[in-house]
Design a protein around this motif. Structure first.
Motif, mmCIF file in Angstrom:
data_model
loop_
_atom_site.group_PDB
_atom_site.id
_atom_site.type_symbol
_atom_site.label_atom_id
_atom_site.label_comp_id
_atom_site.label_asym_id
_atom_site.label_seq_id
_atom_site.Cartn_x
_atom_site.Cartn_y
_atom_site.Cartn_z
ATOM 1 N N ILE A 1 7.955 12.273 -8.002
ATOM 2 C CA ILE A 1 8.690 11.778 -6.834
ATOM 3 C C ILE A 1 7.718 11.399 -5.719
ATOM 4 O O ILE A 1 7.883 10.382 -5.038
ATOM 5 N N PHE A 2 6.684 12.204 -5.550
ATOM 6 C CA PHE A 2 5.648 11.932 -4.548
ATOM 7 C C PHE A 2 5.034 10.543 -4.787
ATOM 8 O O PHE A 2 4.926 9.721 -3.885
ATOM 9 N N ILE A 3 4.658 10.291 -6.053
ATOM 10 C CA ILE A 3 3.982 9.026 -6.363
ATOM 11 C C ILE A 3 4.948 7.845 -6.226
ATOM 12 O O ILE A 3 4.612 6.804 -5.644
ATOM 13 N N VAL A 4 6.171 8.008 -6.752
ATOM 14 C CA VAL A 4 7.149 6.927 -6.653
ATOM 15 C C VAL A 4 7.434 6.590 -5.190
ATOM 16 O O VAL A 4 7.659 5.434 -4.832
ATOM 17 N N GLY A 5 7.363 7.611 -4.320
ATOM 18 C CA GLY A 5 7.543 7.365 -2.892
ATOM 19 C C GLY A 5 6.532 6.366 -2.368
ATOM 20 O O GLY A 5 6.872 5.464 -1.600
ATOM 21 N N PHE A 6 5.291 6.495 -2.821
ATOM 22 C CA PHE A 6 4.275 5.554 -2.338
ATOM 23 C C PHE A 6 4.512 4.155 -2.883
ATOM 24 O O PHE A 6 4.192 3.160 -2.225
ATOM 25 N N SER A 7 5.078 4.074 -4.073
ATOM 26 C CA SER A 7 5.455 2.767 -4.594
ATOM 27 C C SER A 7 6.459 2.108 -3.650
ATOM 28 O O SER A 7 6.330 0.928 -3.303
ATOM 29 N N SER A 8 7.457 2.885 -3.206
ATOM 30 C CA SER A 8 8.448 2.344 -2.257
ATOM 31 C C SER A 8 7.785 1.916 -0.963
ATOM 32 O O SER A 8 8.099 0.868 -0.402
ATOM 33 N N ILE A 9 6.872 2.769 -0.473
ATOM 34 C CA ILE A 9 6.236 2.467 0.811
ATOM 35 C C ILE A 9 5.476 1.142 0.728
ATOM 36 O O ILE A 9 5.562 0.302 1.626
ATOM 37 N N LEU A 10 4.765 0.949 -0.378
ATOM 38 C CA LEU A 10 3.986 -0.289 -0.521
ATOM 39 C C LEU A 10 4.916 -1.496 -0.562
ATOM 40 O O LEU A 10 4.628 -2.537 0.043
ATOM 41 N N THR A 11 6.028 -1.379 -1.276
ATOM 42 C CA THR A 11 6.987 -2.483 -1.320
ATOM 43 C C THR A 11 7.544 -2.762 0.071
ATOM 44 O O THR A 11 7.637 -3.920 0.502
ATOM 45 N N GLY A 12 7.895 -1.689 0.792
ATOM 46 C CA GLY A 12 8.445 -1.861 2.136
ATOM 47 C C GLY A 12 7.455 -2.552 3.057
ATOM 48 O O GLY A 12 7.802 -3.484 3.793
ATOM 49 N N LEU A 13 6.218 -2.107 2.988
ATOM 50 C CA LEU A 13 5.161 -2.710 3.811
ATOM 51 C C LEU A 13 5.047 -4.207 3.529
ATOM 52 O O LEU A 13 5.000 -5.043 4.435
ATOM 53 N N ASN A 14 5.045 -4.544 2.248
ATOM 54 C CA ASN A 14 4.935 -5.933 1.835
ATOM 55 C C ASN A 14 6.092 -6.766 2.383
ATOM 56 O O ASN A 14 5.889 -7.877 2.884
ATOM 57 N N PHE A 15 7.312 -6.210 2.316
ATOM 58 C CA PHE A 15 8.481 -6.962 2.777
ATOM 59 C C PHE A 15 8.410 -7.215 4.284
ATOM 60 O O PHE A 15 8.730 -8.300 4.760
#
Lengths: 373, 570
Positions: B173-187
């Motif tokens: 869950i910790f790692i998947v959270g960073f995946s979300s953060i990177l996507t959000g940043l990109n958007f």
């Protein structure tokens, strides 16, 4: 009355209303059911009407744009807002009722553990997964857990409260049963393997039956009596002397009063404060006293803590003013009258422990873990 | 159906093996996919993996429902506890959170604003790899014995009592959270910096507004999840007392931190789907969204208010009564922007040209189910009622109406609307309508009885239950089977259509929006030339005037679409 009849016929969607609180919750619930059905039908009807009326007639049709409407936007912002405020206020009123515990409530002490409910009546009866209470009496549940978080839930009473571990608090909730019968007790907070087995029954009895039931057990005396014994066993009495000459505050007449702490803060001496003072004695020191009391964490069980509290409650101001009032206070033997109980407590499994040889003032033991272990 | 029968090949588009050149055939082999920086290909990678997790989570759901057929349960309690935990973790963290943003958002956001790609293509690919890594940890945790804490990981059970793979799941869950953060940043960066000329903020499709608001929530809330999971791990491994009172911690602190993320996470799951629904309703009725600015701003309002309501999960957690009052009030406040959206979507239909094709059915299905999900939110926000229904099936039903009825309906509606755009092939309309109706019926049969169960007092997470609840549980399981069949049909025809579907034209729906002005599927750079936006959002031009932005060498190309009754001023 028509509405009342209709409601009583709704047993397929409402559980039994077995407490004073239940109809209050159900009335708000039914108000919400009505309101939301109204809006659901309204919006669904509009959608279905548009869906048929404005269906596409030809593949290439492009309707004219429709401009927005400030009036409509304002209307469907403001109207839901005021309806929401109403729901909020109504819900809040019920909640405040639920969490304002009446002064005249009788106590039932509850200990939750994986995976059972243990109950103690002030009169001394102890039960597991079964609870007997009288109808028409306000009951306060004073709850602690030995392990993880549990949640005490009686659907027929519409009450639920998490029982959270920690040295500094009891969870409390109250109810007044309005009908006799037997109702579910559930654990509502997931607590491990047999969470779904942590269920029991509350039996609501009329007062005569309840008194008969009470007199049927409790060979070991009331909670306060047993608390008085523990008060000696644990050596509390050596410091908390009833004449106030000890190193620690005297406890007579203190329950339910305000106490001043070091630093001037005031604190109400209630169940949670006494519990915290036994388990984390250094957290809130009474003004004028030294932080010398050791922790009884791991020595006194949750049930014993509740007995000690029942004892301290029994020597509170209410007991002094009106002997016989309160949980079995008239049966309390004076402190110091039970020499058989005067022995050091069972050793804890580690950490600071308290040893008070009888007759000597207890010194704070900055103790290393006991070697006997 | 194909309104603009513009065959890209006839228009002079470059070809590869008889197919028009597109991002799909611009490079072959596994390597060209696994190392791609094209947002569209990354979206397809997400589509494959996230859908796989949806199927896995769905299987767990069916097993949970099978167990509940009998009051004594079919599986033993330990197995059941692992099943519902696995269902929750997989569906929330590995399906719902990434579904709409990482698949539809990745694919569409750059095209909708007229950009060639996201601002950070390599980071976008990195986010997929982080998703894969996190999901792998999650999967290992489940396969190697499972987790029995529930997806909420309440302490001190998760830190001091559970003998299951809490740590592995936490790492996932910790790692998947960073995946979300990177996507959000990109958007966020992409929306700010890469809009095509003329694409002003209030010309953005509402889908983009939804993604943008979601990205804000992801950026601000997900780090708190990472912190919470880290502290949980610290306590579990190193016995640092943070949450367990036996070590000096406070278990309610965990609940505050967990819900500080997980309540906004509800909006991470539903806001993008709301963006999809605005597109579905507008395009399938060829109407400008009624009250565009109100719908756009309500997304931001939900994003902001969503951060202030976490305490409504703690009404019976020994939280202060006064905090309860404040959180209840704020929870009602967050209901208003959701209501505004529903009213505006409904008004959009007025005097529209309403298509009965599948995307519209999903759009309306979303409104119907979200209406129930949202309105039952009013019940659980009411303090007095929540005391009774919290931790019962009422709450289960409520959030499934929001998560499945809302997010999943929105996601599936979007998948149908843009399937042709993404794959170049249309799905079979008849089967899709049938599947949607089956899913709608199955869904309601599954979850409506759970409202009644919950109010009657049936607690959640019970492997066995008193027999008087059985009838409603059996109804619910019957509904779940129907829902499962509906899902299966959708999965089958989507896969079938990849080879056998009709070739999708550029704009099969007569829809508005830049993504319909490039070919299906789009070329790698999305457009052959940078579009210049001269029209407002949801201006539906006469069909014949909407043209694909030209291909190189196309003599008849139109560089700028000419909307009806609008010049090129502004």
């Amino acid at each position: 009355m028509m509405l009342g009849k209709f409601i009583l016929g709704m047993s397929w969607m409402l559980p039994e209303q077995a407490s004073t609180y239940a109809p209050e919750v159900d009335n708000l619930y039914l108000f919400l059911v009505g309101t939301t059905i109204f809006f659901t039908v309204l919006i669904s009807a509009a959608i279905l009407y548009f869906f048929v009326k404005f269906r596409r007639r030809s593949e290439s049709e492009v309707p004219r744009p429709v401009a927005g409407s400030m009036v409509l936007e304002t209307a469907w912002t403001v109207i839901p807002f005021f309806i929401s405020i109403g729901m909020f206020a109504w819900g809040a009123k019920i909640y405040l009722d639920q969490y304002t515990i009446p002064n005249d409530a009788q106590d039932i002490y509850v200990v939750a553990k994986q995976w059972m409910w243990k109950f103690q009546h002030p009169e001394g009866q102890r039960e597991i997964n079964e609870l007997h209470i009288p109808v028409g009496k306000k009951i306060r549940f004073v709850m602690a857990t030995e392990d993880v978080i549990h949640s005490f839930y009686i659907p027929a009473f519409r009450i639920k409260e998490d029982v959270v571990p920690g040295p500094n608090r009891y969870s409390t909730v109250w109810a007044e049963a309005t009908m006799t019968g037997t109702f579910h007790i559930f654990c509502a907070e997931y607590c491990g393997t047999s969470h779904s087995g942590m269920i029991g029954w509350v039996t609501v009895m009329d007062d005569k039956d309840y008194q008969a039931w009470l007199s049927g057990g409790a060979a070991q005396g009331s909670m306060a009596e047993r608390g008085a014994n523990l008060f000696q066993q644990f050596g509390c009495i050596t410091c908390h002397k009833s004449d106030g000459s000890g190193q620690c505050p005297k406890l007579e007449g203190k329950y339910g009063t305000m106490e001043t702490l070091q630093g001037g803060e005031k604190v109400l001496i209630d169940d949670s404060y006494i519990r915290e003072s036994i388990l984390s004695p250094l957290a809130k020191i009474v003004a004028g006293y030294q932080p010398i009391m050791p922790s009884f964490q791991g020595q006194a069980s949750e049930e014993q803590l509740q007995m000690l509290i029942a004892y301290i409650k029994s020597i509170g101001p209410a007991a002094a003013a009106a002997p016989g009032a309160g949980g079995g206070s008239s049966k309390i033997s004076p402190p110091g009258m039970n020499p058989a109980a005067q022995r050091p407590p069972i050793m804890s499994t580690g950490g600071a422990s308290m040893i008070a040889p009888v007759g000597q003032p207890a010194q704070p033991v900055q103790a290393p873990p006991q070697s006997q272990k | 159906m194909s309104l603009i029968a513009v065959d890209p090949i006839e228009m002079g588009a470059p070809q590869v093996d008889g197919e028009p050149l597109s991002y799909l055939n611009d490079g072959h082999g596994l390597r060209s996919w696994l190392l791609t920086k094209d947002h569209k290909r990354i979206a397809i990678l997400y589509l494959i993996t996230v859908s796989t997790f949806f199927v896995i989570g769905g299987i767990f759901a069916l097993l949970v429902r099978i167990n509940l057929l009998s009051p004594n349960g079919v599986f033993d309690a330990d197995t059941y506890n692992r099943l519902f935990t696995a269902h929750g973790i997989v569906m929330v963290f590995f399906f719902l959170v990434p579904a709409v943003p990482a698949i539809l958002g990745n694919f569409l956001l750059p095209i909708m604003i007229g950009a060639k790609d996201l601002a950070f293509p390599k980071i976008n690919l990195l986010s997929w790899y982080m998703y894969m890594l996190g999901a792998t940890f999650g999967l290992i945790a489940i396969i190697a014995g499972g987790v029995d804490t529930g997806w909420t990981f309440y302490t001190p059970y998760s830190t001091s009592y559970s003998n299951s793979n809490v740590l592995l799941a936490g790492i996932g869950i910790f790692i998947v959270g960073f995946s979300s953060i990177l996507t959000g940043l990109n958007f966020i960066v992409t929306t700010h910096t890469m809009r095509a000329p003329g694409m002003t903020w209030f010309r953005l499709p509402l889908f983009v507004w939804g993604q943008y608001a979601t990205a804000l929530v992801i950026m601000l809330a997900t780090p708190v999840l990472a912190i919470t999971v880290s502290l949980m791990a610290l306590e579990r491994i190193a016995h640092v007392g943070i949450f367990d009172p036996a070590m000096g911690g406070d278990p309610v602190l965990f609940q505050h931190m967990f819900w500080f993320y997980s309540h906004p996470a509800v909006y991470i799951m539903v806001l993008p789907a709301m963006g999809v629904v605005s597109e579905l309703i507008a395009n399938m009725s060829r109407k400008n969204v009624f009250g565009y600015k109100f719908v756009a701003m309500s997304s931001l309002a939900i994003a902001v208010f969503g951060f202030l309501v976490w305490g409504h999960h703690l009404f019976v957690s020994t939280q202060s009564v006064y905090l309860g009052l404040i959180f209840s009030f704020l929870s009602y406040a967050v209901a208003i922007p959701s209501a505004i959206k529903v009213f505006n979507w409904t008004a959009t239909l007025y005097k529209g040209s309403i298509s009965y094709d599948t995307p519209m059915l999903y759009g309306l299905g979303f409104i119907g189910l979200f209406l129930i999900g949202g309105m039952t939110g009013l019940y659980v926000a009411a303090l007095g009622i929540d005391v009774h229904v919290t931790d019962t099936y009422f709450v289960i039903a409520h959030f499934h109406y929001v998560m499945v009825g809302g997010s999943l309906m929105g996601f599936l509606g979007g998948m149908h609307l843009w399937w042709g755009k993404m794959t170049g092939r249309q799905y079979p309309e008849y089967w899709a309508r049938a599947a949607m109706v089956i899913q709608f019926v199955g869904f309601n049969l599954t979850f409506f009885p759970q409202f009644i169960l919950g109010y009657l007092g049936m607690p959640r997470r019970y492997a066995a239950y008193p027999p008087e609840f059985q009838v409603l549980h059996v109804l619910s399981t019957a509904g779940a089977s129907i829902l499962g069949i509906g899902m299966l049909i959708t999965i089958v025809y989507f896969i079938w259509s990849l080879k056998n579907g009709k070739r999708a034209p550029a704009n099969p729906w007569g829809a508005s929006g830049l993504e319909w002005r490039t070919s299906s599927p789009p070329p790698t750079e999305n457009f052959y030339e940078t579009p210049i936006v001269t029209w407002e959002a949801y201006e539906f031009a006469p069909i014949e005037s909407m043209q694909v932005l030209g291909y190189p060498g196309d003599s008849s190309r139109s560089t700028q679409p000419v909307p009806k009754e609008h010049g090129t001023e502004d």
